[in-house]
Design a protein around this motif. Structure first.
Motif, mmCIF file in Angstrom:
data_model
loop_
_atom_site.group_PDB
_atom_site.id
_atom_site.type_symbol
_atom_site.label_atom_id
_atom_site.label_comp_id
_atom_site.label_asym_id
_atom_site.label_seq_id
_atom_site.Cartn_x
_atom_site.Cartn_y
_atom_site.Cartn_z
ATOM 1 N N SER A 121 0.832 -1.209 0.000
ATOM 2 C CA SER A 121 0.000 0.000 0.000
ATOM 3 C C SER A 121 0.865 1.257 0.000
ATOM 4 O O SER A 121 0.345 2.354 -0.153
ATOM 5 C CB SER A 121 -0.912 0.009 1.223
ATOM 6 O OG SER A 121 -0.138 0.055 2.414
ATOM 7 N N ARG A 164 5.798 7.266 15.061
ATOM 8 C CA ARG A 164 6.680 7.094 13.908
ATOM 9 C C ARG A 164 5.931 7.356 12.623
ATOM 10 O O ARG A 164 4.699 7.339 12.613
ATOM 11 C CB ARG A 164 7.332 5.700 13.932
ATOM 12 C CG ARG A 164 6.623 4.610 13.183
ATOM 13 C CD ARG A 164 7.304 3.276 13.418
ATOM 14 N NE ARG A 164 8.074 2.828 12.261
ATOM 15 C CZ ARG A 164 8.859 1.747 12.272
ATOM 16 N NH1 ARG A 164 8.992 1.018 13.365
ATOM 17 N NH2 ARG A 164 9.500 1.386 11.197
ATOM 18 N N HIS A 166 5.286 6.094 8.798
ATOM 19 C CA HIS A 166 5.396 4.870 7.989
ATOM 20 C C HIS A 166 5.626 5.163 6.516
ATOM 21 O O HIS A 166 5.636 4.237 5.713
ATOM 22 C CB HIS A 166 4.115 4.044 8.100
ATOM 23 C CG HIS A 166 3.900 3.398 9.431
ATOM 24 N ND1 HIS A 166 4.810 2.567 10.038
ATOM 25 C CD2 HIS A 166 2.836 3.456 10.278
ATOM 26 C CE1 HIS A 166 4.317 2.142 11.199
ATOM 27 N NE2 HIS A 166 3.130 2.664 11.371
ATOM 28 N N HIS A 169 1.118 6.224 2.037
ATOM 29 C CA HIS A 169 0.299 5.036 1.724
ATOM 30 C C HIS A 169 -1.029 5.457 1.124
ATOM 31 O O HIS A 169 -1.554 6.541 1.442
ATOM 32 C CB HIS A 169 0.048 4.214 2.996
ATOM 33 C CG HIS A 169 1.266 3.496 3.482
ATOM 34 N ND1 HIS A 169 1.461 2.142 3.338
ATOM 35 C CD2 HIS A 169 2.381 3.959 4.087
ATOM 36 C CE1 HIS A 169 2.636 1.803 3.845
ATOM 37 N NE2 HIS A 169 3.225 2.889 4.310
ATOM 38 N N LEU A 186 1.275 8.232 6.503
ATOM 39 C CA LEU A 186 0.631 7.339 7.472
ATOM 40 C C LEU A 186 1.513 7.328 8.722
ATOM 41 O O LEU A 186 2.736 7.188 8.615
ATOM 42 C CB LEU A 186 0.529 5.929 6.877
ATOM 43 C CG LEU A 186 0.028 4.815 7.805
ATOM 44 C CD1 LEU A 186 -1.462 4.991 8.121
ATOM 45 C CD2 LEU A 186 0.268 3.431 7.177
ATOM 46 N N ASP A 210 -2.340 2.937 13.610
ATOM 47 C CA ASP A 210 -1.865 3.601 12.400
ATOM 48 C C ASP A 210 -2.964 4.498 11.839
ATOM 49 O O ASP A 210 -4.073 4.027 11.552
ATOM 50 C CB ASP A 210 -1.429 2.551 11.369
ATOM 51 C CG ASP A 210 -0.224 1.775 11.870
ATOM 52 O OD1 ASP A 210 0.630 2.386 12.537
ATOM 53 O OD2 ASP A 210 -0.136 0.554 11.612
ATOM 54 N N VAL B 104 6.554 -4.385 10.809
ATOM 55 C CA VAL B 104 7.200 -3.728 11.951
ATOM 56 C C VAL B 104 7.313 -4.772 13.065
ATOM 57 O O VAL B 104 6.360 -5.507 13.333
ATOM 58 C CB VAL B 104 6.373 -2.505 12.445
ATOM 59 C CG1 VAL B 104 6.871 -2.034 13.810
ATOM 60 C CG2 VAL B 104 6.445 -1.363 11.431
ATOM 61 N N ILE B 175 0.257 -1.962 7.741
ATOM 62 C CA ILE B 175 1.457 -2.299 8.486
ATOM 63 C C ILE B 175 1.132 -3.537 9.316
ATOM 64 O O ILE B 175 0.104 -3.582 9.982
ATOM 65 C CB ILE B 175 1.873 -1.145 9.442
ATOM 66 C CG1 ILE B 175 1.812 0.211 8.735
ATOM 67 C CG2 ILE B 175 3.233 -1.420 10.063
ATOM 68 C CD1 ILE B 175 2.726 0.380 7.552
ATOM 69 N N ARG B 176 1.991 -4.547 9.239
ATOM 70 C CA ARG B 176 1.744 -5.769 9.999
ATOM 71 C C ARG B 176 2.801 -5.898 11.091
ATOM 72 O O ARG B 176 3.989 -5.688 10.844
ATOM 73 C CB ARG B 176 1.767 -6.999 9.084
ATOM 74 C CG ARG B 176 0.648 -6.995 8.049
ATOM 75 C CD ARG B 176 -0.724 -7.236 8.687
ATOM 76 N NE ARG B 176 -1.807 -6.936 7.764
ATOM 77 C CZ ARG B 176 -2.411 -5.738 7.686
ATOM 78 N NH1 ARG B 176 -2.044 -4.761 8.489
ATOM 79 N NH2 ARG B 176 -3.381 -5.530 6.835
ATOM 80 N N TYR B 177 2.339 -6.274 12.276
ATOM 81 C CA TYR B 177 3.200 -6.292 13.453
ATOM 82 C C TYR B 177 3.532 -7.717 13.905
ATOM 83 O O TYR B 177 2.688 -8.613 13.864
ATOM 84 C CB TYR B 177 2.523 -5.531 14.598
ATOM 85 C CG TYR B 177 2.411 -4.053 14.289
ATOM 86 C CD1 TYR B 177 3.441 -3.182 14.610
ATOM 87 C CD2 TYR B 177 1.282 -3.541 13.636
ATOM 88 C CE1 TYR B 177 3.360 -1.827 14.305
ATOM 89 C CE2 TYR B 177 1.194 -2.182 13.326
ATOM 90 C CZ TYR B 177 2.234 -1.344 13.663
ATOM 91 O OH TYR B 177 2.156 -0.008 13.353
#
Lengths: 221, 214
Positions: A121, A164, A166, A169, A186, A210, B104, B175-177
């Motif tokens: 993404s 933070r 990212h 996106h 993002l 997020d 992440v 985002i995957r943790y």
């Protein structure tokens, strides 16, 4: 859309009950629904569009269907919407004779490479200069979009800190409704548990979520 | 404290519903018909569907994540790379792809405990953990993990001291943790392979710790 899928913070569903040595699938039909979902995904458009179909199930359906039953209902819905088959064909299960040249299905190796390579993404285009920096105090906007959004209700109007960035996106709220990807920064935003749930929450605990730039505004003071 | 949290989780009768044999049969038939229709229309092929099932049943699972964790435990430089750019570091071990495009890694320590969830749907790092367990996708976890993570952990048999800071990561974007659990005591002489075997799926979601093997 404010519906039942946005369930963070509800306390009415009982205890979590992990199943010991749970298999990946609980029956052949679950295998097929997972595979059908992935194999039709290219045809049915962006992920957020497909997520929104689940969000539009009625709350009663959403809660009474199992996970893969929801996914099954989604394939049926999207197939009908895309005109893949007629209502009559869906009802009878029999394909009517047609002059139309049949579609060529995605082959196993192409599917394999989609799974291995993914569908990021992140975007190089769009709004790349972030408005906020790590450490900035921000509040999640108190808005109630009628369509698809990933702005959960439990952070709306709450104050957090940018943890933070990212990168840039695609934006789900527009992507889901064919209004363009609108790529934008993002952020991972940290909220104190006490800010979200009140003064009785453990003082040290926090929640990170997020959030896209359009969900945020600067918090002064 | 445990008592208080359990009190927060009343039973929910309608979620205990089980399908009757006839209902399951109807569901199976519904899926068969849909697959047939989509196959005859040339939308999907049986071979492609079989390949997808095989990938998620045989290739992708928590063993991949366990390898990442064990490597980070034995190789400090790798641990640093993993915490700085998880997508790239995980790719070094050959893992990546759908639902793991932007990774992440968050590290558990003696003072910080991380837990991963998706309150809106079921986002989960497929390339390193495989498909999520049912409890991760169901309302009890998705709803209460945000507001009462310590109470949910008690249901997994993990009671955290008040001095430990709990951080919940709600996967609202792509985002995957993955949680990097603490390396258990008593594993000083263990090989990377032996360490890999100790790492559990639940410890990489953050709902469990890894017990000392002794």
């Amino acid at each position: 859309m404010n519906s039942i899928h946005d369930m963070g913070g509800m306390t009415c569903f009982g205890a979590v009950k992990p199943e010991e040595d749970e298999p990946v699938f609980h029956g052949e039909w679950e295998r097929r629904v997972l595979a059908l979902t992935l194999a039709t995904s290219v045809l049915f458009g962006p992920l957020d569009r497909r997520r929104h179909v689940l969000e539009q199930l009625s709350p009663l359906e959403y809660l009474s269907y199992s996970y893969y039953e929801r996914w099954l209902a989604r394939i049926e819905h999207l197939s009908k919407e895309a005109g893949v088959f007629t209502d009559e064909e869906f009802a009878s299960g029999v394909v009517e004779p047609s002059e139309v040249v049949p579609n060529v299905p995605i082959d196993p190796d192409t599917m394999d490479s989609i799974i291995r390579q993914g569908d990021p993404s992140g975007r190089d285009s769009g709004r790349s200069e972030p408005c906020f920096a790590v450490g900035d105090r921000v509040s999640a906007r108190n808005i109630n979009p009628p369509g698809h959004t990933r702005l959960v209700r439990y952070v709306r109007g709450r104050v957090g800190v940018i943890h933070r960035l990212h990168g840039t996106h695609l934006f789900p709220d527009t992507t889901a409704h064919d209004k363009g990807e609108n790529p934008q920064p993002l952020y991972s935003v940290r909220f104190d548990a006490t800010e979200l749930w009140g003064s009785l929450a453990p003082i040290k605990d926090s929640l990170f979520i997020d959030l896209w730039e359009d969900y945020l505004e600067a918090e002064n003071g | 404290m445990a008592e208080k949290h359990q009190h927060d989780a009343p039973p929910s009768p309608y979620l205990e519903k089980r399908r009757t044999a006839a209902e399951t049969e109807a569901l199976e038939e519904r899926v068969r018909r849909l697959e047939n229709l989509l196959t005859e229309k040339g939308i999907v092929s049986k071979k492609t569907l079989d390949r997808v099932v095989s990938i998620y049943e045989n290739d992708l699972g928590p063993l991949n994540g366990a390898k990442v964790v064990a490597r980070a435990w034995v190789d400090e430089a790798y641990r640093q790379r993993l915490l700085a750019d998880a997508t790239k570091a995980i790719k070094e071990l050959g893992f990546g792809g759908l639902q793991g495009e932007h990774m992440v890694v968050v590290e558990n320590t003696a003072t910080v405990h991380n837990i991963v969830a998706c309150t809106l749907c079921s986002c989960y790092p497929w390339p390193v953990l495989g498909l999520p367990p049912t409890w991760y996708k169901n309302p009890p976890y998705r709803s209460r993990i945000a507001i009462d993570p310590r109470g949910v952990l008690v249901e997994f048999g993990l009671e955290l001291d008040d001095s430990i800071e709990v951080r919940v990561w709600d996967s609202s974007a792509e985002i995957r943790y993955l949680v990097l659990p603490e390396r258990p005591q008593g594993t000083e002489g263990f090989s990377e392979e032996e360490l890999t075997a100790l790492v559990t799926r639940d410890s990489m979601i953050g709902v469990a710790r890894i017990n000392s093997p002794s």
